[in-house]
Design an enzyme around this catalytic site. Structure first.
Site, mmCIF file in Angstrom:
data_model
loop_
_atom_site.group_PDB
_atom_site.id
_atom_site.type_symbol
_atom_site.label_atom_id
_atom_site.label_comp_id
_atom_site.label_asym_id
_atom_site.label_seq_id
_atom_site.Cartn_x
_atom_site.Cartn_y
_atom_site.Cartn_z
ATOM 1 N N HIS A 106 0.797 -1.232 0.000
ATOM 2 C CA HIS A 106 0.000 0.000 0.000
ATOM 3 C C HIS A 106 0.833 1.289 0.000
ATOM 4 O O HIS A 106 0.502 2.264 0.683
ATOM 5 C CB HIS A 106 -0.952 0.026 1.189
ATOM 6 C CG HIS A 106 -2.037 -1.018 1.136
ATOM 7 N ND1 HIS A 106 -2.499 -1.568 -0.037
ATOM 8 C CD2 HIS A 106 -2.757 -1.612 2.125
ATOM 9 C CE1 HIS A 106 -3.458 -2.443 0.229
ATOM 10 N NE2 HIS A 106 -3.627 -2.494 1.535
ATOM 11 N N HIS A 177 -9.872 2.050 -0.104
ATOM 12 C CA HIS A 177 -9.713 0.944 0.851
ATOM 13 C C HIS A 177 -10.793 1.011 1.927
ATOM 14 O O HIS A 177 -10.504 0.958 3.127
ATOM 15 C CB HIS A 177 -8.311 0.995 1.476
ATOM 16 C CG HIS A 177 -7.820 -0.320 1.987
ATOM 17 N ND1 HIS A 177 -8.323 -0.912 3.131
ATOM 18 C CD2 HIS A 177 -6.881 -1.170 1.507
ATOM 19 C CE1 HIS A 177 -7.693 -2.061 3.338
ATOM 20 N NE2 HIS A 177 -6.807 -2.247 2.366
ATOM 21 N N GLU A 304 -11.571 -3.646 -3.224
ATOM 22 C CA GLU A 304 -10.561 -2.696 -3.695
ATOM 23 C C GLU A 304 -10.348 -2.864 -5.198
ATOM 24 O O GLU A 304 -9.566 -3.708 -5.630
ATOM 25 C CB GLU A 304 -9.239 -2.929 -2.949
ATOM 26 C CG GLU A 304 -9.355 -2.906 -1.433
ATOM 27 C CD GLU A 304 -8.181 -3.623 -0.772
ATOM 28 O OE1 GLU A 304 -7.028 -3.385 -1.158
ATOM 29 O OE2 GLU A 304 -8.429 -4.449 0.137
#
Length: 337
Positions: A106, A177, A304
């Site tokens: 991420h 997210h 996502e």
């Protein structure tokens, strides 16, 4: 009438965190904060259950840096995992932060989801736009990036437009997210196990023990991972990238989520080729969440939409390389009704 409000929400590294709320005429309110350009709350005014929060989050900002597993964040530069944080571009090897050993996750230690963004609101289209500059070398990534996220609320539908310009070739694969949960706070079991899930997908990207794709695409048909025929999620553990069937899911839904108890529906459209489905099987947070709810295992599900994980190292996967001539753009539409 649509309206926009701002209020102080906290401080992060001596910078003010501001909560911006977009309201619609359809009894929907979505609150965002400039930390991570994150969705902090998505409120539905339910005819039977009153106020329902359709996402996980915290009432107090101080819990976010300490406890949030990317609740509602816009993550980047690259969502998901990169194998050992390494990739090669134009014959140069790059080493990124290793923040989820042995891999990069991420965007690294200070990815987009953990920084303060600039923002501006627009009453005309009931929107808020966040922007951030990422310098050359940040997190180990090459090139300077100027990224934006625009949220537009119309009725019960939220449109998310993510874009980025770069000064040289560099990987970009941003994503939302959110942890969704369509329970009212009155429901005895606050989890998503009884929710029904549909994905317009018949396959997923196989992963190794560190959740890094092997490059193989595996059929889900006749397995417990098959959600092409809508079914109850149950307690299967999911942290997998599903390969979407259609080329353009802005026309046909890519995912649908339904809670038969609250009668709430979520529909997601995207222009991306995949969706990482994560149902938080070991989420167990100390602080209470929104509406004083405790978040335990399976309390939320992430949908996502993205290009595939570790694409930067697998040539057969959709490319995530942006350039000055090929800026990044990504559109997601989510309706909760």
């Amino acid at each position: 009438m649509s309206k926009i409000s701002n209020r102080k929400f906290g401080f992060f590294k001596n910078r003010q965190v501001i909560l911006t709320t977009l309201s619609s005429e359809q009894n929907t309110k979505v609150s965002f904060m400039n930390w991570g350009a994150s969705i902090q709350n998505w409120i539905i005014n339910h005819p039977q259950d009153g106020i329902v929060s359709a996402v996980l989050g915290f009432e107090d900002f101080e819990f976010y840096p300490k406890f949030s597993p990317y609740f509602g964040s816009i993550v980047g530069r690259v969502i998901n995992r990169i194998d050992k944080g390494r990739f090669k571009l134009n014959n140069i090897e790059y080493q990124l932060d290793i923040n989820r050993p042995p891999n990069h996750l991420h965007g690294g230690e200070m990815g987009f989801g953990k920084q303060i963004w600039d923002f501006e609101t627009n009453e005309e289209d009931n929107s808020v736009t966040y922007s951030i500059n990422s310098f050359d070398g940040e997190g180990g990534y090459p090139g300077e990036v100027n990224a934006k996220v625009k949220y537009i609320l119309k009725g019960k539908t939220l449109t998310i437009e993510m874009s980025a310009t770069v000064d040289r070739e560099t990987p970009i694969n941003m994503g939302q997210h959110n942890y969704f949960n369509l329970c009212s706070s009155f429901e005895e079991n606050y989890n998503i196990c009884n929710h029904l899930l549909y994905l317009d997908s018949k396959s997923y990207t196989e992963t190794d023990e560190d959740l890094i794709p092997t490059g193989k695409i595996i059929s889900t048909q006749n397995t417990e991972m098959d959600f092409f025929n809508k079914k109850k999620i149950g307690k299967i553990k999911l942290d997998d990238n599903y390969v979407l069937e259609q080329n353009n899911h802005l026309i046909k839904p890519a995912a649908k989520l339904f809670n038969p108890v609250s009668n709430l529906n979520l529909t997601l459209w995207t222009d991306q080729p995949g969706i990482q489905v994560y149902n938080a099987p070991s989420l167990n947070l100390a602080p209470k969440g929104l509406n004083d709810v405790s978040y335990g295992n399976f309390s939320g599900i992430c949908l996502e939409d993205q290009k595939f994980p570790n694409s930067v190292n697998i040539s057969d996967f959709p490319s995530i390389i942006s350039s000055p001539e090929k800026p990044y753009f990504h559109k997601t539409i989510i309706e909760i009704s």
